[in-house]
Design a protein around this motif. Structure first.
Motif, PDB file in Angstrom:
ATOM      1  N   CYS A  26       0.921  -1.204   0.222  1.00 49.53           N
ATOM      2  CA  CYS A  26      -0.013  -0.047   0.108  1.00 49.53           C
ATOM      3  C   CYS A  26       0.843   1.132   0.176  1.00 49.53           C
ATOM      4  O   CYS A  26       2.087   1.106   0.388  1.00 49.53           O
ATOM      5  N   SER A 104      -6.384  -3.415  -7.274  1.00 50.06           N
ATOM      6  CA  SER A 104      -6.556  -2.191  -7.536  1.00 50.06           C
ATOM      7  C   SER A 104      -6.727  -1.883  -9.000  1.00 50.06           C
ATOM      8  O   SER A 104      -7.617  -1.166  -9.352  1.00 50.06           O
ATOM      9  N   ASN A 192       4.750   4.111  -4.110  1.00 48.18           N
ATOM     10  CA  ASN A 192       4.518   4.535  -2.701  1.00 48.18           C
ATOM     11  C   ASN A 192       5.280   5.703  -2.337  1.00 48.18           C
ATOM     12  O   ASN A 192       5.217   6.403  -1.297  1.00 48.18           O
ATOM     13  N   ALA A 198       3.884  -1.202  -2.421  1.00 46.69           N
ATOM     14  CA  ALA A 198       2.529  -1.241  -1.770  1.00 46.69           C
ATOM     15  C   ALA A 198       1.464  -1.661  -2.612  1.00 46.69           C
ATOM     16  O   ALA A 198       1.651  -1.901  -3.930  1.00 46.69           O
ATOM     17  N   VAL A 200      -3.253  -1.987  -2.816  1.00 46.02           N
ATOM     18  CA  VAL A 200      -4.694  -2.071  -2.026  1.00 46.02           C
ATOM     19  C   VAL A 200      -5.354  -3.336  -3.062  1.00 46.02           C
ATOM     20  O   VAL A 200      -5.448  -3.385  -4.178  1.00 46.02           O
ATOM     21  N   LYS A 246      -4.423  -3.478   2.721  1.00 45.39           N
ATOM     22  CA  LYS A 246      -3.315  -2.619   2.146  1.00 45.39           C
ATOM     23  C   LYS A 246      -2.081  -2.997   2.903  1.00 45.39           C
ATOM     24  O   LYS A 246      -1.965  -2.717   4.023  1.00 45.39           O
ATOM     25  N   HIS A 373      -3.069  -3.067   6.587  1.00 45.76           N
ATOM     26  CA  HIS A 373      -4.211  -2.717   7.056  1.00 45.76           C
ATOM     27  C   HIS A 373      -5.267  -3.871   6.677  1.00 45.76           C
ATOM     28  O   HIS A 373      -5.101  -4.423   5.630  1.00 45.76           O
ATOM     29  N   SER A 386      -4.756  -3.768  11.963  1.00 45.65           N
ATOM     30  CA  SER A 386      -3.643  -3.401  11.511  1.00 45.65           C
ATOM     31  C   SER A 386      -2.515  -4.106  11.924  1.00 45.65           C
ATOM     32  O   SER A 386      -2.397  -4.149  13.129  1.00 45.65           O
ATOM     33  N   ALA A 501      -9.812   4.783  -1.424  1.00 46.99           N
ATOM     34  CA  ALA A 501      -9.202   4.487  -2.545  1.00 46.99           C
ATOM     35  C   ALA A 501     -10.268   4.854  -3.680  1.00 46.99           C
ATOM     36  O   ALA A 501      -9.495   5.240  -4.916  1.00 46.99           O
ATOM     37  N   THR A 518      -4.481   4.741   0.187  1.00 44.29           N
ATOM     38  CA  THR A 518      -5.223   4.001   1.401  1.00 44.29           C
ATOM     39  C   THR A 518      -6.518   3.222   0.766  1.00 44.29           C
ATOM     40  O   THR A 518      -6.787   3.266  -0.263  1.00 44.29           O
ATOM     41  N   GLN A 519      -7.030   2.357   1.432  1.00 46.21           N
ATOM     42  CA  GLN A 519      -8.224   1.488   1.270  1.00 46.21           C
ATOM     43  C   GLN A 519      -9.269   2.384   0.779  1.00 46.21           C
ATOM     44  O   GLN A 519      -9.683   3.390   1.504  1.00 46.21           O
TER      45      GLN A 519
END
Length: 519
Positions: A26, A104, A192, A198, A200, A246, A373, A386, A501, A518-519
């Motif tokens: 994430c 994502s 990131n 990272a 999602v 995440k 997360h 988390s 997101a 982020t989510q």
């Protein structure tokens, strides 16, 4: 930030078992606000359901009872069970359940993407400066309590080898003023803006909702826009059963070690950025190796932080004279197949390795999961838990209430956990307890005294009210405040059911600022 599920070629090892595991990541400090990649990974195929026997899903009434009774033990046991379940394979030769889930990239395929934000400035910082909405974070703290972001964040300079590599030309976000050049998302990983790789990801329920309701389209959210500046609106609520993850990964060379800073505190804010690059706040590290025979030694070394600055001053290297050597078998780990990755994914891996240990990411190098997360729609307000890796995973409050789960495979017991389901700091109070992931929130320039539920409940979208910075409007609630979803911070914009997101990924000429990635 895509993680590598079944759709990513490569091998992933679930330490301590024969199951396979792949990680997503994430992003915190953005190099891009959304992926520019057009990928053939546009359809999510056969995501697996959560395994039985781990207490998922809990009935909404059950979760409400935990919150009402302030039953922290039950809440934490549930959070641990979720983590173990997602990282458990359905059969001895299978892959971890969430490896099969949707990226994502897939969820937002078909969206026309705006120009990415450059590396180095937290999303809120650049936009607030442009709109003039937040003049002084210190003034906000004095008047209203904790801010959501500190202004000063590290800037990561891309190495010349990446900037000048013809294969990566389409992956470069040009420098803008004093902000250095950055990288776009790849088809698999998400940019990131720092060392961490990272992503999602979404389970079937969450993915299907985004696709079937057209929540990846600008026109859909624009059609929900309130008719007046004081009106409020929200997107169709995500269905029960939705899970959004995440995760964050760290690079490890096959023929050396990677210094991983370890968070041991402090427990309160020091009025400044506190990410893992700040050596005096992260004075201890472990040396992560792919060679299990090297475990148990103690060595000196450094996190290189090549080209990383804060307020114009070099941040690295962070030197550690006495690091314990730990093997990647203590982590959920993944070995990417570089031949199966596109140029922008390889660029992200190369930059991560360069910043961490001074050379490109090579075939045989590994990624280890250092943080994750997890949001579940087991109640309307979502559950938030988390996890982060620690070399002393059985010590302290974040190790508490870890249940015995004999069917859970892999190194899930090497992680710590924080959680927030809706229990206030004091009975009947108006403040959330502190709940943050040190690798995610602190590296995103959030203060230590932050709460996941507070942040995510601010998630919103607008293409006509760029001045409505819902997650940090001057005069609005601070980072630990319990606030009503009818709060005036949501006037004139579209609430998006705690899904930052949506704010980050849905194309918008003047996007509502949010914690990108982020989510």
């Amino acid at each position: 930030m895509k993680q590598q599920r079944a759709l990513l070629a490569g091998t992933a090892a679930l330490a301590g078992s024969s199951a396979l595991f792949a990680l997503a990541a994430c992003m915190h400090r953005p190099a891009s606000s959304a992926s520019q990649v057009t990928s053939d990974m546009s359809v999510c195929v056969d995501p697996l359901a959560m395994p039985s026997g781990y207490g998922y899903p809990a009935r909404e009434a059950t979760v409400a009872g935990w919150v009402e009774r302030r039953d922290t033990r039950a809440i934490r046991e549930h959070g641990w069970s979720l983590f173990a379940a997602m990282n458990t394979a359905p059969d001895p030769d299978g892959e971890a359940v969430w490896r099969s889930w949707c990226t994502s990239t897939q969820a937002f395929a078909g969206a026309t993407v705006p120009t990415p934000a450059p590396v180095g400035a937290a999303p809120a910082t650049a936009t607030r400066a442009a709109t003039g909405q937040v003049r002084s974070l210190n003034a906000i703290r004095a008047k209203h309590g904790e801010p959501i972001n500190f202004r000063a964040t590290p800037q990561y300079q891309l190495p010349a080898a990446i900037l000048n590599d013809p294969a990566y030309r389409q992956c470069i976000v040009p420098a803008q003023g004093e902000t250095p050049a950055g990288l776009t998302d790849g088809a698999v990983f998400q940019s990131n803006g720092d060392i961490m790789i990272a992503g999602v990801i979404y389970n079937r329920d969450a993915y299907d909702w985004i696709r079937s309701r057209g929540l990846y389209r600008t026109a859909t959210l624009r059609g929900l826009q309130p008719a007046s500046a004081t009106g409020q609106a929200e997107m169709p609520e995500m269905p029960a059963g939705s899970i959004v993850l995440k995760p964050m990964m760290w690079p490890v060379p096959q023929d050396g070690v990677s210094a991983l800073p370890i968070w041991d505190g402090p427990d309160s804010d020091h009025d400044r950025y506190a990410g893992f690059e700040v050596h005096d706040m992260w004075p201890r590290a472990v040396a992560v190796t792919t060679d299990p025979a090297s475990e148990g030694r103690r060595i000196s070394g450094a996190l290189q932080l090549n080209g990383v600055t804060l307020n114009g001053a070099a941040m690295g290297p962070s030197r550690y004279p006495d690091m314990p050597v730990v093997g990647t078998g203590r982590f959920y780990r993944y070995t990417p197949d570089l031949a199966a990755l596109g140029a922008c994914d390889r660029a992200l891996l190369d930059a991560s390795a360069w910043w961490a240990y001074g050379k490109r990411f090579r075939q045989g190098d590994q990624l280890v999961l250092i943080a994750m997360h997890a949001m579940t729609k087991e109640q309307r307000a979502w559950t938030f838990q988390s996890f982060w890796w620690h070399d002393r995973p059985d010590a302290g409050p974040y190790a508490a209430d870890r249940p015995a789960l004999p069917n859970a495979l892999g190194p899930w017991r090497h992680y710590l956990m924080t959680e927030t389901y809706g229990t206030t700091m004091a009975p009947g109070g108006t403040r959330w307890p502190v709940a943050y992931n040190p690798y995610i929130e602190l590296a995103a320039a959030h203060p230590i005294e932050t709460n996941c539920m507070n942040c995510h409940h601010r998630a919103a979208w607008s293409d006509i009210r760029a001045d409505r910075v819902s997650y940090q409007l001057e005069g609005g609630p601070d980072a630990l405040a319990v606030f009503d979803q009818r709060n005036a911070i949501f006037d004139g914009i579209v609430k998006v059911d705690s899904m930052w997101a949506i704010s980050s990924r849905v194309p918008n000429p003047r996007p509502t600022p949010g914690p990108v990635g982020t989510q």
